[in-house]
Every structure is written in structure tokens, then in C-alpha cells.
Design a protein around this motif. Structure first.
Motif, short mmCIF file in Angstrom:
data_model
loop_
_atom_site.label_atom_id
_atom_site.label_comp_id
_atom_site.label_asym_id
_atom_site.label_seq_id
_atom_site.Cartn_x
_atom_site.Cartn_y
_atom_site.Cartn_z
N ASN A 1 0.79 -1.24 0.00
CA ASN A 1 0.00 0.00 0.00
C ASN A 1 0.82 1.29 0.00
O ASN A 1 0.29 2.35 -0.30
CB ASN A 1 -0.96 0.01 1.20
CG ASN A 1 -0.22 -0.09 2.52
OD1 ASN A 1 0.54 -1.02 2.73
ND2 ASN A 1 -0.42 0.88 3.39
N ARG A 2 2.11 1.20 0.38
CA ARG A 2 2.90 2.45 0.40
C ARG A 2 4.38 2.12 0.35
O ARG A 2 4.77 0.94 0.35
CB ARG A 2 2.56 3.30 1.61
CG ARG A 2 2.94 2.69 2.94
CD ARG A 2 2.61 3.64 4.09
NE ARG A 2 2.72 2.98 5.38
CZ ARG A 2 3.86 2.82 6.05
NH1 ARG A 2 5.00 3.27 5.55
NH2 ARG A 2 3.89 2.20 7.21
N ARG B 1 -2.46 -4.28 5.28
CA ARG B 1 -3.51 -4.21 6.31
C ARG B 1 -4.39 -2.97 6.13
O ARG B 1 -5.44 -2.88 6.73
CB ARG B 1 -2.88 -4.22 7.69
CG ARG B 1 -2.00 -3.03 7.97
CD ARG B 1 -1.39 -3.07 9.34
NE ARG B 1 -0.26 -2.15 9.40
CZ ARG B 1 0.53 -2.00 10.41
NH1 ARG B 1 0.34 -2.73 11.49
NH2 ARG B 1 1.54 -1.16 10.39
N ASP C 1 -3.81 -8.21 8.07
CA ASP C 1 -2.84 -7.70 9.04
C ASP C 1 -1.90 -8.84 9.41
O ASP C 1 -2.32 -9.83 10.02
CB ASP C 1 -3.58 -7.18 10.29
CG ASP C 1 -2.63 -6.57 11.31
OD1 ASP C 1 -1.42 -6.84 11.26
OD2 ASP C 1 -3.11 -5.80 12.16
N LEU C 2 -0.64 -8.71 9.04
CA LEU C 2 0.32 -9.81 9.26
C LEU C 2 0.63 -10.03 10.73
O LEU C 2 1.13 -11.09 11.10
CB LEU C 2 1.62 -9.52 8.49
CG LEU C 2 1.49 -9.54 6.96
CD1 LEU C 2 2.79 -9.08 6.32
CD2 LEU C 2 1.12 -10.93 6.44
N ASN D 1 7.90 -7.92 1.48
CA ASN D 1 8.34 -6.53 1.63
C ASN D 1 7.92 -5.92 2.97
O ASN D 1 8.68 -5.15 3.56
CB ASN D 1 7.75 -5.72 0.47
CG ASN D 1 7.81 -4.23 0.69
OD1 ASN D 1 8.87 -3.62 0.64
ND2 ASN D 1 6.66 -3.63 0.97
N TYR E 1 14.40 -5.33 15.01
CA TYR E 1 14.44 -5.20 13.55
C TYR E 1 15.68 -5.90 12.99
O TYR E 1 15.59 -6.73 12.09
CB TYR E 1 14.43 -3.72 13.15
CG TYR E 1 14.51 -3.47 11.67
CD1 TYR E 1 13.39 -3.55 10.87
CD2 TYR E 1 15.74 -3.16 11.05
CE1 TYR E 1 13.46 -3.33 9.49
CE2 TYR E 1 15.82 -2.92 9.69
CZ TYR E 1 14.68 -3.01 8.92
OH TYR E 1 14.77 -2.79 7.55
N THR F 1 11.61 6.56 2.46
CA THR F 1 10.28 6.06 2.86
C THR F 1 10.02 6.44 4.31
O THR F 1 10.92 6.94 5.01
CB THR F 1 10.20 4.53 2.74
OG1 THR F 1 11.12 3.98 3.68
CG2 THR F 1 10.52 4.03 1.35
N1 LIG Z 1 13.58 2.30 3.52
C1 LIG Z 1 14.81 1.84 3.63
O1 LIG Z 1 15.75 2.65 3.62
C2 LIG Z 1 15.09 0.36 3.75
C3 LIG Z 1 16.42 -0.07 3.87
C4 LIG Z 1 16.70 -1.43 3.98
C5 LIG Z 1 15.66 -2.33 3.95
N2 LIG Z 1 14.36 -1.91 3.83
C6 LIG Z 1 13.32 -2.93 3.79
O2 LIG Z 1 12.46 -2.69 2.67
C7 LIG Z 1 11.13 -3.10 2.99
C8 LIG Z 1 10.16 -1.95 2.72
O3 LIG Z 1 10.50 -0.88 3.57
P1 LIG Z 1 9.84 0.58 3.45
O4 LIG Z 1 10.94 1.53 3.65
O5 LIG Z 1 8.96 0.69 2.25
O6 LIG Z 1 8.94 0.60 4.79
P2 LIG Z 1 7.62 1.43 5.12
O7 LIG Z 1 7.57 2.68 4.33
O8 LIG Z 1 7.55 1.55 6.60
O9 LIG Z 1 6.46 0.43 4.61
C9 LIG Z 1 6.27 -0.80 5.28
C10 LIG Z 1 5.10 -1.54 4.68
O10 LIG Z 1 4.87 -2.71 5.51
C11 LIG Z 1 3.48 -2.72 5.84
N3 LIG Z 1 3.19 -3.36 7.12
C12 LIG Z 1 3.72 -3.06 8.33
N4 LIG Z 1 3.12 -3.81 9.28
C13 LIG Z 1 2.22 -4.60 8.64
C14 LIG Z 1 1.29 -5.57 9.09
N5 LIG Z 1 1.13 -5.87 10.39
N6 LIG Z 1 0.51 -6.20 8.18
C15 LIG Z 1 0.63 -5.89 6.86
N7 LIG Z 1 1.47 -4.96 6.37
C16 LIG Z 1 2.26 -4.32 7.27
C17 LIG Z 1 3.10 -1.23 5.91
O11 LIG Z 1 1.70 -1.10 5.91
P3 LIG Z 1 0.92 0.05 6.77
O12 LIG Z 1 0.79 1.22 5.86
O13 LIG Z 1 -0.39 -0.58 7.09
O14 LIG Z 1 1.76 0.35 7.98
C18 LIG Z 1 3.81 -0.72 4.67
O15 LIG Z 1 3.07 -1.04 3.52
C19 LIG Z 1 11.15 -3.56 4.43
O16 LIG Z 1 11.26 -4.97 4.49
C20 LIG Z 1 12.40 -2.92 5.00
O17 LIG Z 1 12.93 -3.63 6.10
C21 LIG Z 1 14.07 -0.60 3.74
#
Ligand SMILES: NC(=O)c1ccc[n+]([C@@H]2O[C@H](COP(=O)([O-])OP(=O)(O)OC[C@H]3O[C@@H](n4cnc5c(N)ncnc54)[C@H](OP(=O)(O)O)[C@@H]3O)[C@@H](O)[C@H]2O)c1
Length: 251
Positions: A25-26, A48, A74-75, A103, A169, A204
Motif C-alpha cells: 500500500n505504500r 492491512r 494484518d500480518l 516486503n 528489527y 520512505t
Molecule cells: N527504507 C529503507 O531505507 C530500507 C532499507 C533497507 C531495507 N528496507 C526494507 O524494505 C522493505 C520496505 O521498507 P519501506 O521503507 O517501504 O517501509 P515502510 O515505508 O515503513 O512500509 C512498510 C510496509 O509494511 C506494511 N506493514 C507493516 N506492518 C504490517 C502488518 N502488520 N501487516 C501488513 N502490512 C504491514 C506497511 O503497511 P501500513 O501502511 O499498514 O503500515 C507498509 O506497507 C522492508 O522490508 C524494510 O525492512 C528498507
């Protein structure tokens, strides 16, 4: 192993592929959804937040890309029964799954282990590790029906080299690396290829939570990283298995 983010997506390169993506979703999930759909894949968008999923769905359809399928879940609270139902729905509607992208994740909190909030520790491990484990377990039989299937686990630098205060984490990402490697060995002789991916820094909400005072001008938005995920779902990356991949950003 480095994978360049500079990848030219061809229309229809993922035509007829059915790919499930969590956290669609985002953030990175939204960008990946758009690029997979652009490449012709049918994306099963799991998240979720139904409103957020619908917004991305409208964006995809508005751009004329392949229509996605929404699967609100919701995971954190999902049980084996939810995953069983998802397995049945995919089998009934498509007969197979070609890709599974883990993801969704939460950052938890930055805290020494000694003081880490126990409830948040459980939540982080549930969303970042236990949910991907259960989802994978229930979807392996469906992925087995594909002639060329992929599983991608999203990791992080803190899941490959320990960093103080990253708590649940970091630990969840170390465990994801273990899950990915173990599964890649178990499925080595099958049509399912399994890899972990560190996307590195992206602009993000998660990054902003981890580094609230950071100047984000030089942090790439997820849209500049997501083409690499299309590559990792395409037949061009068919031979990758059991690898710890890093997405190397090229302007
Ligand atoms: N951003 C970075 O710099 C970075 C760096 C290294 C690795 N990563 C990895 O890349 C991936 C994506 O990260 P991101 O930066 O896009 O994170 P983000 O902006 O926080 O997005 C996280 C996503 O996970 C979903 N989520 C969280 N809890 C959930 C639940 N209980 N059930 C279902 N969905 C859930 C969120 O949905 P809601 O909108 O409902 O919360 C959102 O869609 C992650 O695995 C992260 O560890 C990111």
C-alpha cells in the motif's frame, strides 16, 4: 552480490505472471506494485490498510497497467487459517503463483537490548519473521505449480552485520537471511528460486523513522529502486538462488 537498480522495464515481460507482494500500500511496496503491473504482472497486493491498497490500485489502473488483486490482511494478527484461505483462493483463481515478495516490515524501536520493550519485540518478530515464514510455508505448494517461481525476502545491512540499538528489527533481518538460505537449499532442485535482498537506503516512512533528522535530498525515492525487483522476477535472473543480493543505486 550487487544488482543494479538501473533496469529498463519492458512492457509484457512479466505478462501472465501472478506475484504476491506484502506491504503493497505504500513505500517500496507501492513502487514495486506499479513497476510489476507496468511489466504486465498481476499483483496480489497484500496489506492491512484497505484504503491505502485501493489508492494504489486506482493509480495502477489509471496508468493502464495490469489490474491488481487486493488482499487485505494484518500480518501481525494473521493465523494459519488466514494463510490457508489465501492459498485456496490463489489455487482456485489462478492455479499457481509465480512470485512471492516479502516486503512488509516494521522498524520497532531504536533501543539497547537491555531495555527493549518486550511487547514491541514480539510484534516486530511476528510481522518481520513469523508472518513471512507462515506465508511462505502455505504458498510453497502454490509456487510449485509455476514453471519458474521466485521468493524474495527483504533484508537490510543491519541483518548482515550487527549494529547496536537496532534491536528486534536487526535480529528479524538476521533471521530472514537464515530463513532465505535454508529454504534456498531445501528447494535447490525445484523450480522455486529463493534470495534475500538488501534494497539499501530509500526515502520512505521507515527510513524517516530511523533517521528523523536526516537530509533526504540524496536518499533515492523507492521508485528509482523498484525496477530492480522487476529484473529479479524476470527470466533474466532465473539462475540466482540462495544469494544475498544488494540493490546498487545508479542514477
Ligand atoms: N527504507 C529503507 O531505507 C530500507 C532499507 C533497507 C531495507 N528496507 C526494507 O524494505 C522493505 C520496505 O521498507 P519501506 O521503507 O517501504 O517501509 P515502510 O515505508 O515503513 O512500509 C512498510 C510496509 O509494511 C506494511 N506493514 C507493516 N506492518 C504490517 C502488518 N502488520 N501487516 C501488513 N502490512 C504491514 C506497511 O503497511 P501500513 O501502511 O499498514 O503500515 C507498509 O506497507 C522492508 O522490508 C524494510 O525492512 C528498507
Amino acid at each position: 552480490m550487487n544488482i543494479s537498480t538501473h533496469y529498463e522495464i519492458s512492457k509484457n515481460e512479466l505478462k501472465d505472471k501472478i506475484i504476491l507482494l506484502t506491504g503493497a500500500n505504500r513505500g517500496f511496496g507501492r513502487a514495486i506494485t506499479l513497476d510489476l503491473a507496468k511489466a504486465g504482472a498481476s499483483v496480489i497486493m497484500l496489506g492491512r490498510d484497505l484504503g491505502g491498497l485501493e489508492t494504489v490500485y486506482d493509480e495502477v489502473v489509471g496508468l493502464g497497467y495490469q489490474q491488481p488483486i487486493l488482499h487485505p490482511l494484518d500480518l501481525e494478527g494473521a493465523t494459519p487459517e488466514h494463510y490457508q484461505q489465501l492459498q485456496s483462493e490463489i489455487l482456485d483463481n489462478f492455479g499457481r503463483l509465480d512470485g512471492l515478495i516479502h516486503n512488509a516490515a516494521i522498524i520497532g524501536t531504536m533501543m539497547p537490548i537491555e531495555q527493549y520493550d518486550i511487547k514491541l519485540w514480539y510484534s516486530t518478530l511476528q510481522i518481520n519473521l513469523n508472518a513471512p515464514f507462515m506465508l511462505t510455508q502455505f504458498l510453497i505448494p502454490v509456487l510449485s505449480q509455476s514453471v519458474d517461481a521466485r521468493i524474495l525476502f527483504f533484508s537490510s545491512s543491519v541483518g548482515r552485520e550487527a549494529r547496536a540499538y537496532w534491536g528486534a528489527y536487526g535480529v528479524s533481518k538476521f533471521a530472514i537471511e537464515g530463513l532465505s538460505k535454508t529454504l534456498a537449499e531445501e528447494l535447490e532442485k525445484t523450480n522455486i528460486k529463493v534470495n534475500s535482498v538488501d534494497p539499501k537506503q530509500m526515502r520512505t516512512k521507515m527510513r524517516q523513522t530511523a533517521y528523523p533528522a536526516e537530509n533526504t535530498d540524496n536518499i533515492p525515492p523507492p521508485e528509482l529502486i523498484s525496477p530492480a525487483i522487476v529484473y529479479l522476477m524476470s527470466k533474466k535472473s532465473k539462475n540466482l538462488n540462495g544469494k544475498q543480493l544488494v540493490l546498487e543505486f545508479n542514477k
